[in-house]
Design an enzyme around this catalytic site. Structure first.
Site, PDB file in Angstrom:
ATOM      1  N   ARG A 137      -7.709  -0.292  -6.575  1.00  0.00           N
ATOM      2  CA  ARG A 137      -7.911   0.816  -5.617  1.00  0.00           C
ATOM      3  C   ARG A 137      -8.050   2.100  -6.433  1.00  0.00           C
ATOM      4  O   ARG A 137      -7.220   2.376  -7.304  1.00  0.00           O
ATOM      5  CB  ARG A 137      -6.737   0.918  -4.623  1.00  0.00           C
ATOM      6  CG  ARG A 137      -6.616  -0.324  -3.733  1.00  0.00           C
ATOM      7  CD  ARG A 137      -5.675  -0.101  -2.564  1.00  0.00           C
ATOM      8  NE  ARG A 137      -6.271   0.764  -1.567  1.00  0.00           N
ATOM      9  CZ  ARG A 137      -5.592   1.295  -0.545  1.00  0.00           C
ATOM     10  NH1 ARG A 137      -4.300   1.062  -0.411  1.00  0.00           N
ATOM     11  NH2 ARG A 137      -6.195   2.060   0.343  1.00  0.00           N
TER      12      ARG A 137
ATOM     13  N   ASN B 231      -5.281  12.289   0.884  1.00  0.00           N
ATOM     14  CA  ASN B 231      -4.338  11.454   1.639  1.00  0.00           C
ATOM     15  C   ASN B 231      -5.162  10.687   2.669  1.00  0.00           C
ATOM     16  O   ASN B 231      -6.380  10.860   2.782  1.00  0.00           O
ATOM     17  CB  ASN B 231      -3.247  12.310   2.293  1.00  0.00           C
ATOM     18  CG  ASN B 231      -2.106  11.470   2.850  1.00  0.00           C
ATOM     19  OD1 ASN B 231      -1.581  10.581   2.145  1.00  0.00           O
ATOM     20  ND2 ASN B 231      -1.708  11.701   4.083  1.00  0.00           N
ATOM     21  N   LYS B 232      -4.513   9.839   3.416  1.00  0.00           N
ATOM     22  CA  LYS B 232      -5.171   8.976   4.398  1.00  0.00           C
ATOM     23  C   LYS B 232      -6.199   9.732   5.241  1.00  0.00           C
ATOM     24  O   LYS B 232      -5.942  10.857   5.668  1.00  0.00           O
ATOM     25  CB  LYS B 232      -4.082   8.352   5.280  1.00  0.00           C
ATOM     26  CG  LYS B 232      -4.547   7.429   6.372  1.00  0.00           C
ATOM     27  CD  LYS B 232      -5.477   6.323   5.887  1.00  0.00           C
ATOM     28  CE  LYS B 232      -4.898   5.495   4.764  1.00  0.00           C
ATOM     29  NZ  LYS B 232      -5.912   4.698   4.046  1.00  0.00           N
TER      30      LYS B 232
ATOM     31  N   GLN C  36      -1.501   2.212  10.015  1.00  0.00           N
ATOM     32  CA  GLN C  36      -0.244   2.290   9.255  1.00  0.00           C
ATOM     33  C   GLN C  36       0.827   3.074   9.993  1.00  0.00           C
ATOM     34  O   GLN C  36       2.021   2.834   9.808  1.00  0.00           O
ATOM     35  CB  GLN C  36      -0.487   2.957   7.874  1.00  0.00           C
ATOM     36  CG  GLN C  36      -1.279   2.127   6.892  1.00  0.00           C
ATOM     37  CD  GLN C  36      -2.753   2.461   6.938  1.00  0.00           C
ATOM     38  OE1 GLN C  36      -3.289   2.824   7.976  1.00  0.00           O
ATOM     39  NE2 GLN C  36      -3.423   2.324   5.810  1.00  0.00           N
TER      40      GLN C  36
ATOM     41  N   ARG D 238       0.865  -1.178   0.000  1.00  0.00           N
ATOM     42  CA  ARG D 238       0.000   0.000   0.000  1.00  0.00           C
ATOM     43  C   ARG D 238       0.898   1.223   0.000  1.00  0.00           C
ATOM     44  O   ARG D 238       2.118   1.117   0.152  1.00  0.00           O
ATOM     45  CB  ARG D 238      -1.043  -0.004   1.126  1.00  0.00           C
ATOM     46  CG  ARG D 238      -0.714  -0.676   2.401  1.00  0.00           C
ATOM     47  CD  ARG D 238       0.422  -0.079   3.172  1.00  0.00           C
ATOM     48  NE  ARG D 238       0.243   1.334   3.335  1.00  0.00           N
ATOM     49  CZ  ARG D 238       1.208   2.212   3.544  1.00  0.00           C
ATOM     50  NH1 ARG D 238       2.479   1.821   3.623  1.00  0.00           N
ATOM     51  NH2 ARG D 238       0.984   3.493   3.658  1.00  0.00           N
ATOM     52  N   GLY D 239       0.263   2.404  -0.160  1.00  0.00           N
ATOM     53  CA  GLY D 239       1.053   3.621  -0.347  1.00  0.00           C
ATOM     54  C   GLY D 239       1.106   3.895  -1.847  1.00  0.00           C
ATOM     55  O   GLY D 239       1.424   2.988  -2.636  1.00  0.00           O
ATOM     56  N   ALA D 240       0.786   5.131  -2.228  1.00  0.00           N
ATOM     57  CA  ALA D 240       0.571   5.425  -3.643  1.00  0.00           C
ATOM     58  C   ALA D 240       1.729   4.998  -4.567  1.00  0.00           C
ATOM     59  O   ALA D 240       1.520   4.224  -5.521  1.00  0.00           O
ATOM     60  CB  ALA D 240       0.244   6.905  -3.804  1.00  0.00           C
TER      61      ALA D 240
ATOM     62  N   ASP E 210      -1.989  10.838  -1.965  1.00  0.00           N
ATOM     63  CA  ASP E 210      -2.424   9.791  -2.898  1.00  0.00           C
ATOM     64  C   ASP E 210      -2.793  10.359  -4.258  1.00  0.00           C
ATOM     65  O   ASP E 210      -2.670   9.676  -5.278  1.00  0.00           O
ATOM     66  CB  ASP E 210      -3.590   9.002  -2.298  1.00  0.00           C
ATOM     67  CG  ASP E 210      -3.061   8.108  -1.192  1.00  0.00           C
ATOM     68  OD1 ASP E 210      -2.940   8.580  -0.058  1.00  0.00           O
ATOM     69  OD2 ASP E 210      -2.695   6.952  -1.492  1.00  0.00           O
TER      70      ASP E 210
END
Ligand code: MRU
Length: 338
Positions: free
Chosen positions: A89, A234-235, A183, A55-57, A224
């Site tokens: 995603r 973002n998150k 995370q 995960r993570g862009a 993201d």
């Protein structure tokens, strides 16, 4: 990223290609153990991205690039592979950037390797520019994990902190735990601990307390997807951190490579926001948090309006939201990014 395994220091990437398979650190298993997942086909790649083994862009983009190269070598139906991977995603723009890059390069393995190397090198440059914003002993708050695990190496928000630490600036990091998937507590804290960078995990709702008390000098987060006007996704929880930072005159920086900028959309309203399963909110491990009948809502990201962003830290330098047209023109003359 430097990690210590059985007392020995090793260099570990979040994702790589070896022996005809895509290998990635299963991030669901950290910090308890480093377990490598081997993706052998497009089904495995889609599972790894959708179920957040990776995960993570930027790391999602690199996984997609290697996955498509592997699908071509496996002689899979490439239209089906592209379709499958692009539906994993919706929010991180890097996924779509990587798919476009691989299509333009005929899904060639060397191009996937180049994609990964470019992303890694650009993250290091983000670190070098961002390091200029960090003073001796700076206290930095970050949200989610925008470290090497989220990129392939270095990180985006964590890259400046890594470099500042290596120069002896002794930064201190407030790590938001980042509910519901944690995370921050599981991944960011693990990366910082591996490199001996001083930090404290805080409950998500404690960030305002520390900002108001004057214990936070700056905030650095990843992104993201960034729209042309500087609104960014973002998150979930990033937006409220940005609002509280502005209310307390604390600079708020967003670190991201060109692959996260989506200049085809004019504002953050057009960013698709992923909503994940209710279970992520209702359960911690095997334990249900609330009454069995309660429902939950679980947006994975939020959009922070540009007015809360002090500047974007990119591989091209540092730019205020009003200056993003410069990033756009730098990207259009950058052979890798255009
Ligand atoms: O749902 P995730 O864990 O993929 O969300 C990740 C983030 O929001 C990161 O901050 C973002 O991708 C930047 S990573 C360099």
């Amino acid at each position: 990223m430097k990690v210590v395994v059985d007392g020995q220091e090793k260099n570990l990437l979040a994702v790589w290609y070896e022996d005809h398979v895509v290998k990635l650190v299963d991030q669901r298993k950290l910090p308890e153990k480093i377990e490598i997942f081997e993706a052998k086909n497009t089904d495995d790649i889609a599972h790894a991205i959708k179920d957040m083994l990776v995960r993570g862009a930027p790391a999602i983009g690199v996984t997609a690039a290697y996955g498509l190269a592997m699908a071509k070598l496996n002689k899979e139906d490439m239209d089906a592979a592209v379709d499958r991977i692009s539906k994993t995603r919706p929010t991180a723009f890097d996924l779509f950037k990587a798919i476009k890059f691989m299509k333009e390069n005929n899904f060639d393995l060397n191009s996937a390797r180049r994609y990964s190397n470019e992303i890694s090198g650009r993250s290091k440059r983000i670190g070098e520019y961002g390091n200029g914003l960090i003073k001796q002993g700076s206290r930095i708050l970050t949200h989610c994990n925008a470290g090497a695990l989220a990129v392939v190496d270095w990180g985006t928000a964590l890259a400046p902190i890594r470099i500042a630490s290596s120069e002896g600036k002794k930064p201190f990091v407030f790590v938001d735990e980042t509910r519901p998937r944690l995370q921050g507590a599981k991944l960011t804290a693990w990366e910082l601990q591996q490199e001996g960078i001083d930090h404290a995990i805080i409950a998500d709702n404690a960030a305002g307390y520390f900002m108001k008390k004057g214990e936070v000098d700056l905030v650095i987060v990843g992104a993201d997807r960034i729209a042309a006007n500087g609104d960014f996704a973002n998150k979930i929880g990033t937006y409220e951190k940005a609002v509280v930072a502005k209310a307390n005159n604390i600079p708020f920086y967003v670190a991201a490579p060109g692959s996260t900028f989506d200049f085809s959309i004019s504002s953050g309203d057009q960013i698709p926001i992923e909503e994940r399963s209710q279970e992520e909110v209702l359960m911690i491990g095997q334990n249900r948090l609330g009454p069995a009948e309660s429902k939950a809502r679980n947006p994975a990201f939020d959009v922070t309006p540009n007015e809360y962003v002090s500047a974007f830290i990119t591989e091209y330098g540092i730019f205020r939201p009003q200056e993003l047209s410069k990033v756009r023109s730098l990207m259009s003359s950058d052979l890798f990014m255009r």
